[in-house]
Design an enzyme around this catalytic site. Structure first.
Site, PDB file in Angstrom:
ATOM      1  N   LEU A 263     -10.688  -8.159 -12.141  1.00 20.20           N
ATOM      2  CA  LEU A 263     -12.124  -7.938 -11.927  1.00 20.20           C
ATOM      3  C   LEU A 263     -12.897  -8.381 -13.163  1.00 20.20           C
ATOM      4  CD1 LEU A 263     -11.612  -4.490 -10.235  1.00 20.20           C
ATOM      5  CD2 LEU A 263     -12.492  -6.548  -9.098  1.00 20.20           C
TER       6      LEU A 263
ATOM      7  N   HIS B 194      -0.083   0.626 -13.320  1.00 17.50           N
ATOM      8  CA  HIS B 194       0.625  -0.581 -13.754  1.00 17.50           C
ATOM      9  C   HIS B 194       2.107  -0.252 -13.962  1.00 17.50           C
ATOM     10  CE1 HIS B 194       1.174  -4.497 -15.590  1.00 17.50           C
ATOM     11  NE2 HIS B 194       1.926  -3.884 -16.488  1.00 17.50           N
TER      12      HIS B 194
ATOM     13  N   GLY C 149       0.785  -1.236   0.000  1.00 16.51           N
ATOM     14  CA  GLY C 149       0.000   0.000   0.000  1.00 16.51           C
ATOM     15  C   GLY C 149       0.814   1.281   0.000  1.00 16.51           C
TER      16      GLY C 149
ATOM     17  N   ARG D 223      -6.034  -8.802  -8.193  1.00 19.62           N
ATOM     18  CA  ARG D 223      -7.110  -9.683  -8.613  1.00 19.62           C
ATOM     19  C   ARG D 223      -7.772  -9.077  -9.848  1.00 19.62           C
ATOM     20  NH1 ARG D 223     -10.335 -13.913  -6.475  1.00 19.62           N
ATOM     21  NH2 ARG D 223     -12.237 -13.842  -7.679  1.00 19.62           N
TER      22      ARG D 223
ATOM     23  N   ARG E  34     -15.782 -16.687  -8.768  1.00 20.72           N
ATOM     24  CA  ARG E  34     -15.261 -15.351  -9.042  1.00 20.72           C
ATOM     25  C   ARG E  34     -16.419 -14.346  -9.082  1.00 20.72           C
ATOM     26  NH1 ARG E  34     -11.307 -12.824 -12.198  1.00 20.72           N
ATOM     27  NH2 ARG E  34     -10.097 -14.718 -12.258  1.00 20.72           N
TER      28      ARG E  34
ATOM     29  N   ASN F 284      -6.389   2.216 -12.706  1.00 19.60           N
ATOM     30  CA  ASN F 284      -5.361   1.294 -12.205  1.00 19.60           C
ATOM     31  C   ASN F 284      -3.993   1.889 -12.496  1.00 19.60           C
ATOM     32  OD1 ASN F 284      -4.256  -1.196 -11.218  1.00 19.60           O
ATOM     33  ND2 ASN F 284      -3.881  -1.815 -13.341  1.00 19.60           N
TER      34      ASN F 284
ATOM     35  N   ASN G 241       1.382   3.043  -2.664  1.00 22.23           N
ATOM     36  CA  ASN G 241       0.606   3.975  -3.500  1.00 22.23           C
ATOM     37  C   ASN G 241      -0.569   4.547  -2.712  1.00 22.23           C
ATOM     38  OD1 ASN G 241       1.459   4.325  -6.431  1.00 22.23           O
ATOM     39  ND2 ASN G 241       1.744   2.134  -6.122  1.00 22.23           N
TER      40      ASN G 241
ATOM     41  N   LEU H  69      -7.561  -6.782 -20.024  1.00 18.80           N
ATOM     42  CA  LEU H  69      -6.610  -6.802 -18.909  1.00 18.80           C
ATOM     43  C   LEU H  69      -5.419  -5.875 -19.196  1.00 18.80           C
ATOM     44  CD1 LEU H  69      -5.768  -8.055 -16.197  1.00 18.80           C
ATOM     45  CD2 LEU H  69      -4.589  -9.826 -17.491  1.00 18.80           C
ATOM     46  N   ASP H  70      -5.193  -4.908 -18.319  1.00 17.79           N
ATOM     47  CA  ASP H  70      -4.132  -3.898 -18.468  1.00 17.79           C
ATOM     48  C   ASP H  70      -4.231  -3.202 -19.827  1.00 17.79           C
ATOM     49  OD1 ASP H  70      -3.055  -4.451 -15.933  1.00 17.79           O
ATOM     50  OD2 ASP H  70      -1.728  -5.996 -16.722  1.00 17.79           O
TER      51      ASP H  70
HETATM   52  C1  GRF Z   1       2.746  -1.185  -7.764  1.00 18.89           C
HETATM   53  O1  GRF Z   1       3.935  -1.460  -8.423  1.00 18.89           O
HETATM   54  C2  GRF Z   1       1.636  -0.979  -8.771  1.00 18.89           C
HETATM   55  O2  GRF Z   1       2.068  -0.410  -9.973  1.00 18.89           O
HETATM   56  C3  GRF Z   1       1.151  -2.382  -9.001  1.00 18.89           C
HETATM   57  O3  GRF Z   1       1.256  -3.014  -7.743  1.00 18.89           O
HETATM   58  C4  GRF Z   1       2.242  -2.367  -6.950  1.00 18.89           C
HETATM   59  C5  GRF Z   1       1.578  -1.950  -5.678  1.00 18.89           C
HETATM   60  O4  GRF Z   1       2.495  -1.458  -4.741  1.00 18.89           O
HETATM   61  N1  GRF Z   1      -0.190  -2.384  -9.568  1.00 18.89           N
HETATM   62  P1  GRF Z   1       1.964  -0.818  -3.393  1.00 18.89           P
HETATM   63  O5  GRF Z   1       1.102  -1.861  -2.699  1.00 18.89           O
HETATM   64  O6  GRF Z   1       1.209   0.423  -3.717  1.00 18.89           O
HETATM   65  O7  GRF Z   1       3.214  -0.539  -2.602  1.00 18.89           O
END
Ligand code: GRF
Length: 206
Positions: free
Chosen positions: A95, A111, A16, A93, A67, A109, A18, A146-147
């Protein structure tokens, strides 16, 4: 005058960092985090949220036989908070279509790669193995692909000749912590939105 704050629910699975960046940027931004939901009770991000007085919930996939069952419970839990935006921050996960449809245009999201290159997992290892010169981060709207949803913002990170996946990941993460709160705030200010499958940017930020 009180700010009109965008209500945000953040989904996490892990450390967490981010989420922490989003929390730290809150006071100077136009969004508020009304809940943090994890699919892992051990996610460190849950502690980060609690420390900041944010409501936390855990929904474990093991409690559901399908799911679709998990997705539908997650959707109804999120709906209780009536968020304008769902922010995936390391939510490990995928969705399902029904979930994504229900919140169309309201899920983003982050990535760790320059999408559309390197979707999926282990991006840092893969770019090094492929001897790439540049890596990076992408923030995008979530769609059924996806992505693969429309890209909102990207930031490049050069790959050094002696890079390790860990060192590279740390530098990418640093960029993530800047770009994600910035994008969420621009959405909160109404300067970014998704319309007809495309990202629309307000002229003032172009
Ligand atoms: C990050 O690298 C993000 O880009 C990816 O998962 C990681 C999450 O890191 N989707 P954090 O839990 O925010 O430290």
């Amino acid at each position: 005058m009180a700010k009109n704050l965008l209500s945000v629910v953040v989904l996490i699975s892990g450390s967490g960092t981010n989420l922490q960046a989003l929390i730290d940027a809150c006071p100077a931004s136009n969004y508020q985090i009304t809940a943090v939901i994890s699919n892992d009770p051990k996610a460190l991000g849950l502690e980060r949220a609690k420390k900041s007085g944010i409501e936390t919930l855990t929904i474990e996939q093991e409690s559901f036989s399908s799911r679709a069952g998990f997705d539908s419970f997650l959707a109804s839990t999120i709906s209780r908070f009536n968020p304008s935006l769902i922010v995936l921050a390391g939510f490990m996960r995928v969705l399902g279509h029904t979930f994504v449809k229900q919140f169309h245009g309201r899920i983003i999201n982050i990535h760790p790669s320059l999408l559309p290159t390197y979707p999926g997992l282990n991006t840092h290892q893969r770019v090094i193995k492929d001897k790439q010169k540049v890596h990076g981060v992408t923030v995008h709207y979530v769609t059924e692909a996806l992505d693969g949803g429309p890209i909102i913002a990207q930031e490049e990170v050069p790959i050094l000749s002696d890079d390790t996946a860990e060192a590279l990941a740390a530098r990418v993460l640093k960029k993530e912590h800047v770009i994600y709160p910035k994008v969420v705030n621009l959405i909160a200010l109404g300067k970014i939105q998704m319309k007809n499958g495309e990202v629309i940017f307000d002229k003032s930020i172009l």
